[in-house]
Design an enzyme around this catalytic site. Structure first.
Site, mmCIF file in Angstrom:
data_model
loop_
_atom_site.group_PDB
_atom_site.id
_atom_site.type_symbol
_atom_site.label_atom_id
_atom_site.label_comp_id
_atom_site.label_asym_id
_atom_site.label_seq_id
_atom_site.Cartn_x
_atom_site.Cartn_y
_atom_site.Cartn_z
ATOM 1 C CG PHE A 83 33.944 26.489 33.196
ATOM 2 C CD1 PHE A 83 33.045 25.598 32.644
ATOM 3 C CD2 PHE A 83 33.797 27.837 32.921
ATOM 4 C CE1 PHE A 83 32.026 26.029 31.818
ATOM 5 C CE2 PHE A 83 32.781 28.298 32.090
ATOM 6 C CZ PHE A 83 31.884 27.392 31.541
ATOM 7 C CD GLU A 84 39.529 23.363 37.031
ATOM 8 O OE1 GLU A 84 39.662 23.059 38.229
ATOM 9 O OE2 GLU A 84 39.683 22.540 36.105
ATOM 10 C CD GLU A 109 41.113 38.893 35.212
ATOM 11 O OE1 GLU A 109 40.218 38.194 35.730
ATOM 12 O OE2 GLU A 109 42.084 39.347 35.842
ATOM 13 C CG HIS A 118 52.068 36.963 40.644
ATOM 14 N ND1 HIS A 118 52.753 38.006 41.215
ATOM 15 C CD2 HIS A 118 50.818 37.425 40.412
ATOM 16 C CE1 HIS A 118 51.942 39.062 41.327
ATOM 17 N NE2 HIS A 118 50.765 38.732 40.837
ATOM 18 C CB THR A 121 40.113 41.589 37.062
ATOM 19 O OG1 THR A 121 41.472 41.677 37.494
ATOM 20 C CG2 THR A 121 39.931 42.386 35.789
ATOM 21 C CB SER A 149 44.142 42.828 40.005
ATOM 22 O OG SER A 149 45.256 42.346 39.300
ATOM 23 C CG HIS A 181 49.034 45.023 37.514
ATOM 24 N ND1 HIS A 181 49.882 43.963 37.283
ATOM 25 C CD2 HIS A 181 47.917 44.496 38.074
ATOM 26 C CE1 HIS A 181 49.308 42.853 37.700
ATOM 27 N NE2 HIS A 181 48.111 43.135 38.175
ATOM 28 C CD GLU A 208 36.476 19.608 36.843
ATOM 29 O OE1 GLU A 208 36.042 20.721 37.211
ATOM 30 O OE2 GLU A 208 37.309 19.480 35.926
ATOM 31 C CG ASP A 247 45.372 40.400 36.390
ATOM 32 O OD1 ASP A 247 46.493 40.810 36.762
ATOM 33 O OD2 ASP A 247 44.382 40.398 37.135
HETATM 34 ZN ZN LIG Z 1 49.117 39.876 40.262
#
Ligand SMILES: [Zn+2]
Length: 512
Positions: free
Chosen positions: A296-297, A340, A349, A186, A123, A387, A248, A67
């Site tokens: 996982f998160e 991904e 970003h 995505t 995306s 992108h 968690e 990504d």
């Molecule tokens: Zn982005």
């Protein structure tokens, strides 16, 4: 006449004279043909001449999406990955000669990433193009371009089939793996259809648009073929009811307002397993597992640069990719897998090239791991980006200059001096920079541009200087690369529209 002019005349005239008597091309000099660049260049040509173009179809397809992994990211990442080891220590290598794993693939193309309403894309529209074969608007997932973003009405009728749908209906196994939330744009485009990419769980859908199911629910309810076999990523609270404690983090709970426990619903299916940390994934009995959900998160998986090497609960992208292939490969009819590297984009970003480049290296490692697991005679592997970003590699740094450092340039004779290049303001500058983003906040003060030699430019959170101040650095609109190896990979070439990637995959699998 000076000697120089005489030489010039001879250089221009000699080939013409020779041309009268013989059509043989001029022989290169001994010093030239014995140069290692010359011999390596010739060897590359010979390898390309020998490339096979197998007529066979692919049994499996793996699509890797970095990504935000634009071409400047690839160049910088291959240098970074050679210059710094996984602990961040300098290796002494120059780096420019390096290849990321997939940069050795025999076929590649350039890909136009615009959406039907965006010169610079997001995306969602781009994932839809790759997943379904049609371009659409930015912000929507797997609906045609007629569908207004954020409007539920009509979206069901404008839903499109994806390569994952077609694979499922032909009896193949399917999976999606990401380092972002499993419901992010995505991965979402491959199994879900929605007029708004942000509708990851029910609580965020506006009351008047509620008839549209959220993306997490669509993943669990997915019913094409015999359903998804593998889904791994982050975004755990989107699958758990509000108030349900997170396993968690003691200060967090589920976020669903419909009271559904989608994890439990997943586990009701025969052969289904659920894991939420690295140990559980490592201990998984693949022979007994036909379906795997990994969450996982709470949000995205951690950036690699912030992982705790001794006590880390998140699996790496490579570990997830290996586990996914182990499960999917059990199906003799083949599989489709989308993997991904989702946080390359997030690092950019944030304005930190270091974060993004390390995530790119991780994607390269995951591709290498996949290549070890599959038979490349029957598996088409594609690696691309959705992108680009505004990252640039500039100045005239010497060969091997630290890619995360300041530009140090050569002397007039071309020798490396280690001397800092200076801008018109008398201050040095970094090789990597962004056109916009939060890096602009610390790039200027009352005296003009700040001096980056006062900055820790190697720090994992370091934001390269940027020109236009924005809270989030933006995507870039230039073409991205597509790399291919395996059956039908030779069809990848030229400059293509992004939606062609679907058609390549469908054809390679014999589903057209
Ligand atoms: Zn982005």
């Amino acid at each position: 006449m000076t000697t120089r002019t005489l030489l010039l005349l001879l250089a221009v005239g000699l080939p013409l004279l020779v041309g009268c008597v013989s059509t043989a091309p001029p022989a290169s000099t001994v010093v030239q043909v014995s140069d290692p660049w010359f011999t390596r260049g010739q060897a590359t040509l010979e390898r390309r001449k020998a490339l096979a173009r197998p007529a066979t179809k692919a049994k499996n397809v793996i699509l890797f999406i970095g990504d935000g992994m634009g071409i400047s990211t690839l160049t910088a990442a291959r240098i970074f990955a050679a210059q710094r080891d996984l602990d961040g220590e300098l290796t002494g290598r120059s780096g420019e000669e390096n290849h990321l794993s997939f940069e050795r693939f025999p076929y590649s193309a350039l890909v136009k990433t615009y959406t039907t309403n965006g010169q610079v894309s997001d995306s969602a529209g781009t994932a839809t193009a790759m997943a379904s074969g049609v371009k659409t608007r930015s912000g929507v997932l797997s609906v045609t371009s007629e569908q207004p973003k954020g409007v539920c009405a009509g979206s069901r009728d404008r839903a499109v089939d994806t390569i994952l749908d077609l694979a499922e209906e032909s009896g193949m196994s399917t999976g999606v793996v990401t380092t972002t939330t499993l419901t992010h744009a995505t991965p979402g485009a491959f199994y879900a259809s929605t007029p708004h990419r942000d509708w990851e769980y029910d609580a965020v859908i506006p009351a008047d648009q509620k008839p549209c199911p959220d993306i997490a629910r669509q993943l669990i309810e997915y019913d094409r073929g015999d359903g998804l076999e593998v889904a791994m990523g982050g975004g755990r609270p989107y699958f758990l009811p509000a108030g349900r404690p997170d396993p968690e983090y003691s200060d967090r709970t589920g976020l669903r307002q419909d009271g559904r426990d989608l994890v439990d619903e997943w586990q009701q299916r025969p052969g289904a397993a659920y894991v939420w940390n690295q140990d559980q994934l490592r201990d998984l009995d693949v022979a007994q597992t036909d379906r795997l959900l990994g969450l996982f998160e709470s949000w995205e998986l951690k950036y690699t640069v912030f992982r705790d090497p001794k006590n880390e609960a998140d699996p790496t992208l490579t570990e997830m990719t290996r586990a996914a292939i182990d499960i999917l490969q059990k199906n003799p009819r083949g599989f489709f897998l989308m993997v991904e590297g989702g946080r390359i984009d997030h690092g950019h970003h944030y304005g930190s090239a270091h974060m993004a480049l390390e995530e790119t290296r991780q994607l390269s490692m995951a591709v290498a791991a996949a290549m070890e697991k599959v038979d490349l005679d029957n598996t088409l592997i594609l690696v691309t980006a959705d992108h680009s970003h505004t990252l640039t590699i500039s100045g005239y740094p010497s060969r091997g200059n630290d890619i995360l450092g300041l530009v140090r340039e050569n002397d007039d004779q071309g020798g490396a001096t280690g001397k800092l290049a200076r801008a018109e303001d008398g201050k040095p500058f970094t090789t990597l920079g962004y056109a916009n983003g939060p890096g602009a906040r610390h790039s200027f003060d009352e005296q003009g541009r700040t001096d980056p030699s006062d900055h820790q430019t190697h720090g994992s959170r370091y934001r390269q200087q940027a020109l236009v101040r924005l809270s989030d650095e933006t995507h870039g609109g230039e073409d991205v690369a597509l790399y291919a190896t395996g059956p039908q990979a030779h069809l990848v070439g030229g400059l293509i529209e992004q939606n062609v990637i679907f058609h390549l995959m469908r054809h390679a699998l014999g589903l057209d």
